[in-house]
Write a protein that holds these residues in place. Structure first.
Motif, PDB file in Angstrom:
ATOM      1  N   ILE A  20       5.617  -3.550   4.399  1.00 54.84           N
ATOM      2  CA  ILE A  20       4.988  -3.043   3.176  1.00 54.84           C
ATOM      3  C   ILE A  20       3.486  -2.908   3.402  1.00 54.84           C
ATOM      4  O   ILE A  20       2.817  -3.860   3.810  1.00 54.84           O
ATOM      5  N   ILE A  21       3.001  -1.703   3.166  1.00 52.59           N
ATOM      6  CA  ILE A  21       1.563  -1.448   3.211  1.00 52.59           C
ATOM      7  C   ILE A  21       1.160  -1.152   1.777  1.00 52.59           C
ATOM      8  O   ILE A  21       1.712  -0.240   1.154  1.00 52.59           O
ATOM      9  N   ALA A  22       0.265  -1.957   1.230  1.00 56.53           N
ATOM     10  CA  ALA A  22      -0.119  -1.744  -0.167  1.00 56.53           C
ATOM     11  C   ALA A  22      -1.591  -2.044  -0.326  1.00 56.53           C
ATOM     12  O   ALA A  22      -2.193  -2.763   0.479  1.00 56.53           O
ATOM     13  N   HIS A  43       3.311 -11.480  -0.767  1.00 57.88           N
ATOM     14  CA  HIS A  43       4.332 -10.774   0.015  1.00 57.88           C
ATOM     15  C   HIS A  43       4.123 -11.080   1.490  1.00 57.88           C
ATOM     16  O   HIS A  43       3.020 -10.944   2.014  1.00 57.88           O
ATOM     17  N   ASN A  44       5.203 -11.443   2.134  1.00 58.80           N
ATOM     18  CA  ASN A  44       5.129 -11.782   3.556  1.00 58.80           C
ATOM     19  C   ASN A  44       4.691 -10.602   4.405  1.00 58.80           C
ATOM     20  O   ASN A  44       5.261  -9.529   4.273  1.00 58.80           O
ATOM     21  N   ASN A  45       3.731 -10.830   5.271  1.00 58.48           N
ATOM     22  CA  ASN A  45       3.367  -9.817   6.267  1.00 58.48           C
ATOM     23  C   ASN A  45       2.949  -8.482   5.675  1.00 58.48           C
ATOM     24  O   ASN A  45       3.139  -7.442   6.289  1.00 58.48           O
ATOM     25  N   LEU A  46       2.418  -8.499   4.466  1.00 58.83           N
ATOM     26  CA  LEU A  46       1.966  -7.239   3.876  1.00 58.83           C
ATOM     27  C   LEU A  46       0.689  -6.774   4.587  1.00 58.83           C
ATOM     28  O   LEU A  46      -0.149  -7.578   4.978  1.00 58.83           O
ATOM     29  N   LEU A  47       0.598  -5.476   4.803  1.00 59.97           N
ATOM     30  CA  LEU A  47      -0.603  -4.892   5.412  1.00 59.97           C
ATOM     31  C   LEU A  47      -1.422  -4.292   4.274  1.00 59.97           C
ATOM     32  O   LEU A  47      -0.916  -3.470   3.504  1.00 59.97           O
ATOM     33  N   PHE A  48      -2.678  -4.735   4.156  1.00 61.31           N
ATOM     34  CA  PHE A  48      -3.516  -4.308   3.021  1.00 61.31           C
ATOM     35  C   PHE A  48      -4.267  -3.029   3.366  1.00 61.31           C
ATOM     36  O   PHE A  48      -4.995  -2.965   4.346  1.00 61.31           O
ATOM     37  N   ARG A  49      -4.080  -1.998   2.549  1.00 66.77           N
ATOM     38  CA  ARG A  49      -4.731  -0.713   2.785  1.00 66.77           C
ATOM     39  C   ARG A  49      -5.857  -0.497   1.779  1.00 66.77           C
ATOM     40  O   ARG A  49      -5.817  -0.990   0.649  1.00 66.77           O
ATOM     41  N   GLY A  81      -6.063 -13.774   4.291  1.00 68.80           N
ATOM     42  CA  GLY A  81      -5.251 -13.783   5.513  1.00 68.80           C
ATOM     43  C   GLY A  81      -4.481 -12.494   5.727  1.00 68.80           C
ATOM     44  O   GLY A  81      -3.717 -12.370   6.690  1.00 68.80           O
ATOM     45  N   LEU A  82      -4.627 -11.517   4.813  1.00 72.61           N
ATOM     46  CA  LEU A  82      -3.904 -10.257   4.980  1.00 72.61           C
ATOM     47  C   LEU A  82      -4.507  -9.435   6.104  1.00 72.61           C
ATOM     48  O   LEU A  82      -5.728  -9.395   6.275  1.00 72.61           O
ATOM     49  N   LYS A  83      -3.675  -8.755   6.872  1.00 72.95           N
ATOM     50  CA  LYS A  83      -4.179  -7.794   7.849  1.00 72.95           C
ATOM     51  C   LYS A  83      -4.576  -6.522   7.102  1.00 72.95           C
ATOM     52  O   LYS A  83      -4.085  -6.250   6.004  1.00 72.95           O
ATOM     53  N   THR A  84      -5.475  -5.739   7.711  1.00 68.80           N
ATOM     54  CA  THR A  84      -6.049  -4.614   6.970  1.00 68.80           C
ATOM     55  C   THR A  84      -5.885  -3.287   7.712  1.00 68.80           C
ATOM     56  O   THR A  84      -5.786  -3.247   8.942  1.00 68.80           O
ATOM     57  N   THR A  85      -5.873  -2.220   6.924  1.00 65.10           N
ATOM     58  CA  THR A  85      -5.828  -0.884   7.509  1.00 65.10           C
ATOM     59  C   THR A  85      -6.669   0.080   6.692  1.00 65.10           C
ATOM     60  O   THR A  85      -6.796  -0.074   5.468  1.00 65.10           O
ATOM     61  N   THR A  86      -7.285   1.037   7.362  1.00 63.71           N
ATOM     62  CA  THR A  86      -8.043   2.075   6.665  1.00 63.71           C
ATOM     63  C   THR A  86      -7.926   3.388   7.419  1.00 63.71           C
ATOM     64  O   THR A  86      -7.501   3.429   8.577  1.00 63.71           O
ATOM     65  N   GLU A  87      -8.320   4.470   6.723  1.00 62.02           N
ATOM     66  CA  GLU A  87      -8.257   5.799   7.333  1.00 62.02           C
ATOM     67  C   GLU A  87      -9.530   6.078   8.127  1.00 62.02           C
ATOM     68  O   GLU A  87     -10.636   5.812   7.659  1.00 62.02           O
TER      69      GLU A  87
END
Ligand code: PEP
Ligand code: MN
Length: 359
Positions: A20-22, A43-49, A81-87
């Motif tokens: 889940i990426i949210a 949420h387990n292992n959610l990737l934060f966008r 502790g969430l991992k992160t993502t961006t454009e």
């Protein structure tokens, strides 16, 4: 050109069916980011966008906060502790995002269409082996999508996922971007093992459609979902009608039915196999009947040529069409299907007879 993608198990993120990426469409403030992330961290292992630079179709829309927002992503990561993502959309974005230890990058639909931009980003990422997720291009061109993935792979990146966010179409009322599911399916066939993520937010443009699209993606064995989530969607500075709040996200995720792709049950497997064999046989029969029908149509074509009559005999076609439709409907086939089927068969017969006439 063959594409090498690492096994999902060796990525720094977990594809726990689904990944889940949210997070919000755009990073707007530190408070908005932290409030959202604190709600999502359960949420387990959610990737934060969060979008830091926003590619907007028209100028004068909110175009993102830029580097300051990278700092907020870093704070989110440290506090939750969430991992992160961006454009990222150019080399400068890559350099700045690398400074803030963003875990995963994504390429937006408006960037995937541009091989110059993709190459520039690929060159800037060379040597990092950062995971990268490539959104489909705005237009339904599978080669552009493939090409972007190949450019990243060619500089040595081997953790590449695809994001299906739908395709632009004129006169399209239900969806913001029509899904055209056959395209991601084909991409997965061309690049076995590539993780496929669905972005129901950008497909729908409407939060009420997100659940159904997500369920469909799960049923098609997608590896993840990217769902835009905002602490207060109606106040969002971009894409407000398609974002959900964290409670709505919970609801969506709790109601999804996750089915097994690897079918463990032997009995199920063998009955499925039997049914598939039946389908194969029936399709062969259908094709054989069609072939025989076309042969007869050709014979009629020869008669028509000898007698000098036209190929199309409207009265006969009208009769045939309506009686076949009636029979089909009686057998439980829809009128619409019958009509399309008969027209296709008729067209093929006409083509064959035309060939004979012109011989
Ligand atoms: C986004 O994810 O917010 C975004 C801009 O997406 P896309 O590139 O699919 O339009
Ligand atoms: Mn968005």
């Amino acid at each position: 050109m063959s594409i090498n993608i690492d096994e999902k198990s060796s990525w720094p993120i977990t594809f726990n069916k689904p990944l889940i990426i949210a997070g919000p469409c755009s990073a707007e403030s530190q408070q908005q980011m932290l409030k959202t992330a604190n709600e999502l961290k359960k949420h387990n292992n959610l990737l934060f966008r969060a979008g830091v630079w926003k590619p907007r179709t028209r100028p004068n829309s909110f175009e993102g906060i830029g580097e300051k927002a990278l700092k907020w992503l870093d704070i989110v990561k440290k506090e939750t502790g969430l991992k992160t993502t961006t454009e990222v959309a150019n080399a400068m974005h890559v350099e700045e995002a690398l400074k803030y230890d963003i875990d995963v990058f994504w390429i937006g639909a408006r960037t995937t269409v541009n091989p110059f931009a993709v190459q520039e980003i690929a060159d800037a990422l060379k040597g990092t082996n950062k995971p990268i997720m490539v959104k489909n291009p705005i237009n339904p061109d599978i080669n552009l999508w493939m090409g972007a993935i190949e450019r990243f792979n060619a500089v040595g990146l081997t953790k590449i996922a695809a994001i299906h966010r739908g395709f632009f179409a004129y006169n399209n009322s239900k969806y913001r971007n029509i899904p055209q599911w056959q395209l991601p399916i084909e991409l997965r066939q061309r690049i076995p093992g590539i993780p496929m993520i669905c972005d129901p937010s950008h497909i729908s443009g409407n939060r009420n459609l997100i659940f159904d699209i997500s369920q469909k993606a799960i049923d098609m064995n997608y590896d993840g979902l990217m769902i835009e989530t905002h602490i207060n969607p109606n106040e969002a500075l971009s894409d407000n009608s398609q974002q959900v709040n964290p409670d709505q996200l919970n609801n969506i995720l709790n109601n999804l039915v996750i089915r097994n792709s690897e079918i463990e049950n032997d009995e199920f497997k063998s009955s499925l196999r039997e049914l598939r064999i039946q389908i194969d046989d029936l399709d062969n029969e259908l094709l054989d009947v069609l072939k025989r029908r076309m042969n007869v149509a050709e014979k009629i074509g020869i008669h028509k040529k000898e007698k000098g009559v036209t190929i199309l005999q409207s009265k006969r076609w009208k009769q045939l069409f309506s009686s076949r439709i009636q029979n089909g409907v009686k057998s439980g086939l829809s009128e619409e299907f019958m009509s399309r089927l008969l027209k296709a068969i008729h067209q093929e017969s006409i083509n064959r007879q035309t060939k004979i006439m012109n011989k």
